[in-house]
Write a protein that holds these residues in place. Structure first.
Motif, PDB file in Angstrom:
ATOM      1  N   GLY A  34      26.347  40.617  36.742  1.00 39.08           N
ATOM      2  CA  GLY A  34      26.592  40.708  38.731  1.00 39.08           C
ATOM      3  C   GLY A  34      27.996  40.188  38.913  1.00 39.08           C
ATOM      4  N   GLU A  35      28.973  39.702  37.591  1.00 42.81           N
ATOM      5  CA  GLU A  35      30.616  39.054  37.961  1.00 42.81           C
ATOM      6  C   GLU A  35      31.294  40.319  37.591  1.00 42.81           C
ATOM      7  N   GLY A  36      32.104  40.295  39.232  1.00 44.84           N
ATOM      8  CA  GLY A  36      33.114  41.775  38.642  1.00 44.84           C
ATOM      9  C   GLY A  36      34.441  41.227  37.559  1.00 44.84           C
ATOM     10  N   ASN A  37      34.758  42.274  37.033  1.00 47.71           N
ATOM     11  CA  ASN A  37      36.107  41.929  36.785  1.00 47.71           C
ATOM     12  C   ASN A  37      37.265  41.099  36.392  1.00 47.71           C
ATOM     13  N   VAL A  38      37.257  40.696  38.029  1.00 43.87           N
ATOM     14  CA  VAL A  38      37.607  39.584  38.345  1.00 43.87           C
ATOM     15  C   VAL A  38      37.215  38.836  39.089  1.00 43.87           C
ATOM     16  N   VAL A 147      39.570  39.014  33.712  1.00 45.07           N
ATOM     17  CA  VAL A 147      40.655  37.712  34.203  1.00 45.07           C
ATOM     18  C   VAL A 147      39.662  37.283  35.684  1.00 45.07           C
ATOM     19  N   ALA A 148      40.718  35.605  35.940  1.00 43.55           N
ATOM     20  CA  ALA A 148      40.272  35.221  37.510  1.00 43.55           C
ATOM     21  C   ALA A 148      40.686  35.211  37.837  1.00 43.55           C
ATOM     22  N   VAL A 149      41.000  34.730  39.071  1.00 49.45           N
ATOM     23  CA  VAL A 149      42.233  34.248  40.214  1.00 49.45           C
ATOM     24  C   VAL A 149      41.821  32.185  41.465  1.00 49.45           C
ATOM     25  N   ILE A 150      42.510  32.516  40.551  1.00 48.04           N
ATOM     26  CA  ILE A 150      41.942  30.630  41.611  1.00 48.04           C
ATOM     27  C   ILE A 150      42.279  30.779  42.245  1.00 48.04           C
ATOM     28  N   MET A 155      46.601  33.562  38.545  1.00 50.90           N
ATOM     29  CA  MET A 155      45.779  34.136  38.180  1.00 50.90           C
ATOM     30  C   MET A 155      45.585  34.360  36.409  1.00 50.90           C
ATOM     31  N   CYS A 156      44.517  33.974  36.417  1.00 46.69           N
ATOM     32  CA  CYS A 156      44.509  33.646  34.964  1.00 46.69           C
ATOM     33  C   CYS A 156      43.495  34.669  33.633  1.00 46.69           C
ATOM     34  N   VAL A 157      43.988  35.194  32.379  1.00 46.96           N
ATOM     35  CA  VAL A 157      44.188  35.868  31.360  1.00 46.96           C
ATOM     36  C   VAL A 157      43.790  35.451  30.524  1.00 46.96           C
ATOM     37  N   GLY A 229      51.616  31.958  40.165  1.00 45.44           N
ATOM     38  CA  GLY A 229      51.183  31.844  38.874  1.00 45.44           C
ATOM     39  C   GLY A 229      50.533  32.433  37.698  1.00 45.44           C
ATOM     40  N   VAL A 230      50.516  32.550  36.714  1.00 47.56           N
ATOM     41  CA  VAL A 230      49.654  32.902  36.012  1.00 47.56           C
ATOM     42  C   VAL A 230      49.406  32.113  34.622  1.00 47.56           C
ATOM     43  N   ALA A 231      47.937  31.767  34.819  1.00 45.51           N
ATOM     44  CA  ALA A 231      47.660  30.990  33.207  1.00 45.51           C
ATOM     45  C   ALA A 231      47.086  31.672  32.081  1.00 45.51           C
ATOM     46  N   ARG A 232      47.348  31.185  30.517  1.00 46.35           N
ATOM     47  CA  ARG A 232      46.970  32.251  30.073  1.00 46.35           C
ATOM     48  C   ARG A 232      46.881  31.765  28.559  1.00 46.35           C
TER      49      ARG A 232
END
Length: 296
Positions: A34-38, A147-150, A155-157, A229-232
């Protein structure tokens, strides 16, 4: 099923029955489908990097370092001696409270990697039906978001950027439900690394998968998507975290004394309601155990 009881058992390294494991995997898979790619994430949230089967350190994070909500960036299994328990604990937490736990896919959540670096063999050692449990876990991996986006800002990956992706909406259109490919945007998101010394945007990665990306690539991506920013994760950081490109990219590493011999500390990244960043650094548990055969 007594989810709370299973969680408490897993925290002290007691695995559920095989029947309970298959049920947990099915329940978690239903949620992930039920969750998307992002996945959109609301602050506050705690971002957690690689765990790699270091169960006592995961328990330390949940019990002492932060109370959640949690965003895990992947690489839950392999190399550490408690990959099974670590994965099952995360799955159980997700099933108990889906909104409190977000699980992204790492490059180790794949059939090819786990067959080599420990998770498959651990399943075989710990269960009479180990090969079936491993296959079922790998099927679950296929549904983990990329990926998640806060707060439409960070963007978190697991790994990094891709030269094939300029807009976040392009990630939403990917068919993620398969084994991690050897090339292409999914591979890049899970395998790529920042290179602070690069003058250009992209270069081939010494890992043999994904790319190295430089400051220009980061600036272009952040501008195109109006991100801050990007968190990884993906790269060992001796101080638990590392700042790249003046905060444009942050690496978070959450496995202290990695593989029982690296001597690093670990960190989680807390994002508050105003998107302020706070790193919480912690040392390793005395119970951290190395699965030495798979350390490289």
């Amino acid at each position: 099923m007594d989810i709370d009881g299973i969680i408490e058992q897993l925290k002290v390294m007691k695995v559920p029955t095989e029947r309970e494991i298959f049920l947990l995997l099915s329940l978690c898979e239903e949620i992930l489908i039920g969750e998307g790619n992002v996945v959109p994430i609301y602050a506050p949230v705690t971002i957690i990097g690689d765990i790699h089967g270091q169960l006592p350190d995961l328990v330390t994070i949940c019990n002492e370092v932060s109370k959640g909500p949690y965003l895990f960036l992947g690489d839950y299994v392999d190399r550490g001696a408690y990959s099974v328990e670590t994965l099952l604990l995360l799955i159980s937490l997700k099933v108990r409270d889906p909104d409190m736990v977000t699980l992204l896919r790492g490059n180790h959540e794949s059939r090819q990697i786990t067959a080599v670096y420990g998770f498959y063999d651990e399943c075989i050692r710990k269960f009479s039906n180990g090969s079936s449990i491993w296959r079922r876990c790998c099927s679950l991996f296929d549904y983990l978001p990329l990926v998640a986006v806060i707060e439409n800002s960070i963007m978190c990956v697991h790994g990094g950027l891709s030269p094939m992706i300029s807009k976040i909406n392009e990630i939403r259109c990917i068919d993620r439900c398969d084994e991690v490919p050897h090339e292409g945007p999914i591979c890049d998101l899970l395998w790529s690394d920042p290179d602070d010394s690069m003058e250009g945007e992209w270069a081939l990665s010494p890992r043999g998968a994904g790319f190295l990306f430089g400051k220009l690539a980061v600036e272009r991506f952040l501008h195109e998507n109006n991100f801050n920013g990007v968190a990884r994760a993906h790269q060992l950081a001796m101080e638990g975290f590392r700042d790249h490109f003046n905060g444009g990219v942050i690496t978070v590493w959450s496995a202290p004394n990695y593989c029982g011999r690296c001597g690093n500390v670990a960190a989680v990244l807390k994002i508050d309601e105003k998107l302020n960043r706070e790193f919480v650094v912690f040392g390793g548990s005395e119970e951290t155990v190395l699965d030495a055969e798979y350390f490289i």
